[in-house]
Scaffold this active site. Structure first.
Site, PDB file in Angstrom:
ATOM      1  N   HIS A  77       0.837  -1.202   0.000  1.00 30.54           N
ATOM      2  CA  HIS A  77       0.000   0.000   0.000  1.00 30.54           C
ATOM      3  C   HIS A  77       0.874   1.255   0.000  1.00 30.54           C
ATOM      4  O   HIS A  77       2.056   1.230   0.356  1.00 30.54           O
ATOM      5  CB  HIS A  77      -0.920   0.009   1.217  1.00 30.54           C
ATOM      6  CG  HIS A  77      -0.186  -0.133   2.517  1.00 30.54           C
ATOM      7  ND1 HIS A  77       0.552   0.887   3.080  1.00 30.54           N
ATOM      8  CD2 HIS A  77      -0.058  -1.197   3.351  1.00 30.54           C
ATOM      9  CE1 HIS A  77       1.094   0.473   4.207  1.00 30.54           C
ATOM     10  NE2 HIS A  77       0.753  -0.792   4.395  1.00 30.54           N
ATOM     11  N   ASP A 340       3.770  -5.064   3.788  1.00 34.61           N
ATOM     12  CA  ASP A 340       5.218  -5.257   3.803  1.00 34.61           C
ATOM     13  C   ASP A 340       5.603  -6.631   4.339  1.00 34.61           C
ATOM     14  O   ASP A 340       6.528  -7.271   3.831  1.00 34.61           O
ATOM     15  CB  ASP A 340       5.912  -4.152   4.594  1.00 34.61           C
ATOM     16  CG  ASP A 340       5.406  -3.996   6.022  1.00 34.61           C
ATOM     17  OD1 ASP A 340       4.324  -4.513   6.350  1.00 34.61           O
ATOM     18  OD2 ASP A 340       6.100  -3.324   6.816  1.00 34.61           O
TER      19      ASP A 340
END
Length: 469
Positions: A77, A340
């Site tokens: 994102h 992540d």
């Protein structure tokens, strides 16, 4: 096409902001910033996007004799606010800092007349966009996503088909990033894309963009445990330097507070475009912080965690199957959005930056050996997997944050790409003996043992719901 070319400036370290729209074409003006962008790679992936810092000098352009016949992307994102849990820690620290009525001196004078950068706690966990941050902020997550869409359109636009699927996890900030990218692509290419929302929960099992959720044997605290009894001298040095000019204040700063202020620097930059809190730190402070943060990443999500490769193998195996089936599949573009954690586990299983080191010093910075996992996953981080057609042969190459990262031991193809036959051997060796379902004891929570959404999205309804995080 002009709008795409201009927006590429923002994806190579220069940021741009829209200033006008004439005849359907968005024009971009360069947005100057007093922010020192060279510190971004030192902020553990919590600050704005940047190009992968370690380049081998390989041109990212497709080799002259080749064309891209298939591409995949796995992206994080865009820039966001701190999470609710980290935001609460920041508010508690701010309460401690602002209770003093006197003046701070030295580096800490940034807190004289300071205003906390999050105006409302409802923004925690959310993507930054023009509705809640200054529109001139070049690092807003929405802008990063829009520019990424233009980048994809420019480089891979001729590979898209109408109703091409795009896959996102059900996290709010991930889903919102995907929507901005999709909107940008649809505008540039005049097509309609099909956004698939893959649920984030433990019952999803292997059919997930976040397979760690279903790994019952994964210890995400392993990195913190490695540091449990460690004393990091650089934090003591920072504290002594700050307090030397503020010895009259009855202020107790813990080492965790100092590390939290680095996070503060990163997230305030995401929100405001710059942060005076960054000025608390000297460059060497951030170099040390980055090293220890990446040691933590190594044990939390990288090769130092025994579950990283089994978890990451889910997406690596799916990616490999898409590559090997490319000639039979209807789609040539496969875009996916996640977090992540998931991308670092993917990279760990893939082995692109694995240097074989298994233990790191906590006494000093080990510059020669550290694996910089955070360089893979800044906000808006992305990994492109390209299948190239060069004459009658096919090759594979990876682009991490706009830099070519060669497949270890497999660089004999054009532009140091990997011949597909050798790539088959590489992946077979990487995944040999790895079993996500058994290693993670997935069947405690789910009976789903395979990732299928890339293949069955037309038959199965993948529509969320989307969470607020």
């Amino acid at each position: 096409m002009l709008s795409i070319l201009l927006s590429l400036l923002s994806l190579s370290g220069t940021h741009a902001a829209p200033i006008s729209k004439d005849n359907g074409t968005v024009c971009y003006a360069l947005n100057s910033s007093t922010t020192d962008e060279s510190i971004f790679p030192l902020l553990n992936g919590q600050g704005p996007h940047y190009d992968y810092p370690q380049s081998f000098g390989i041109p990212v352009e497709v080799p002259d004799q080749c064309t891209v016949e298939h591409v995949q992307m796995l992206a994080r994102h865009g820039e966001r606010y701190p999470t609710a849990s980290k935001g609460k820690l920041m508010i508690a620290l701010w309460d401690k800092l602002k209770e003093f009525q006197g003046q701070y001196n030295g580096p800490m004078e940034v807190f004289n007349d300071y205003e906390f950068f999050v105006s409302n706690t409802k923004y925690f966990d959310q993507l930054t966009n023009s509705t809640d941050v200054d529109p001139s902020n070049p690092y807003a997550g929405a802008k990063t996503a829009q520019h990424l869409g233009k980048y994809i359109a420019y480089n891979y636009g001729d590979l898209f088909s109408d109703s091409n699927p795009v896959f996102t996890s059900s996290s709010g900030r991930v889903h919102q990033t995907a929507k901005y990218v999709v909107s940008s692509l649809e505008e540039e290419l005049d097509i309609q894309l099909d956004l698939q929302i893959i649920q984030e929960n433990e019952t999803s099992g292997a059919n997930s963009l976040t397979p760690a959720d279903s790994c019952m044997t994964y210890n995400g605290d392993l990195g913190d445990e490695y540091f449990e009894n460690a004393t990091l001298p650089y934090l003591t040095d920072i504290k002594n330097r700050w307090m030397k000019k503020n010895s009259n204040l009855n202020l107790t700063l813990e080492h965790d507070d100092i590390e939290l202020l680095v996070d503060w620097c990163a997230f305030e930059t995401n929100v405001k475009g710059s942060s005076a809190v960054c000025d608390l730190f000297e460059r060497n402070d951030l170099v040390a912080y980055s090293y220890y943060a990446n040691v933590n990443n190594f044990y939390r999500r990288g090769a130092g965690n025994p579950m990283s490769n089994p978890i990451g193998s889910v997406l690596v195996n799916a990616s490999y199957n898409l590559l090997t089936q490319a000639d039979e599949l209807d789609n040539k573009v496969w875009l996916s959005f996640s977090h992540d954690t998931d991308i670092q586990q993917f990279i760990s299983a893939l082995g692109l930056i694995d240097n074989g080191v298994t233990e790191y010093s906590l006494d000093q910075v080990d510059f020669q050996n550290i694996q910089q996992l955070s360089w893979v996953t800044p906000m808006g981080g992305r990994i492109f997997t390209e299948k190239l057609k060069c004459g009658n042969a096919s090759y594979v190459r990876y682009i991490i944050n706009d830099v070519i990262i060669p497949v270890p031991g497999c660089t004999s193809g054009p532009g140091f790409s990997c011949p597909i036959e050798d790539f088959d051997d590489y992946i077979t060796n990487r995944l040999n003996g790895i079993d996500y379902v058994s290693s993670c004891e997935v069947q405690q929570v789910s009976n789903t043992t395979e990732l299928t959404f890339y293949w069955d999205y037309n038959e199965v309804e993948y529509n969320g719901p989307v969470s607020n995080k």
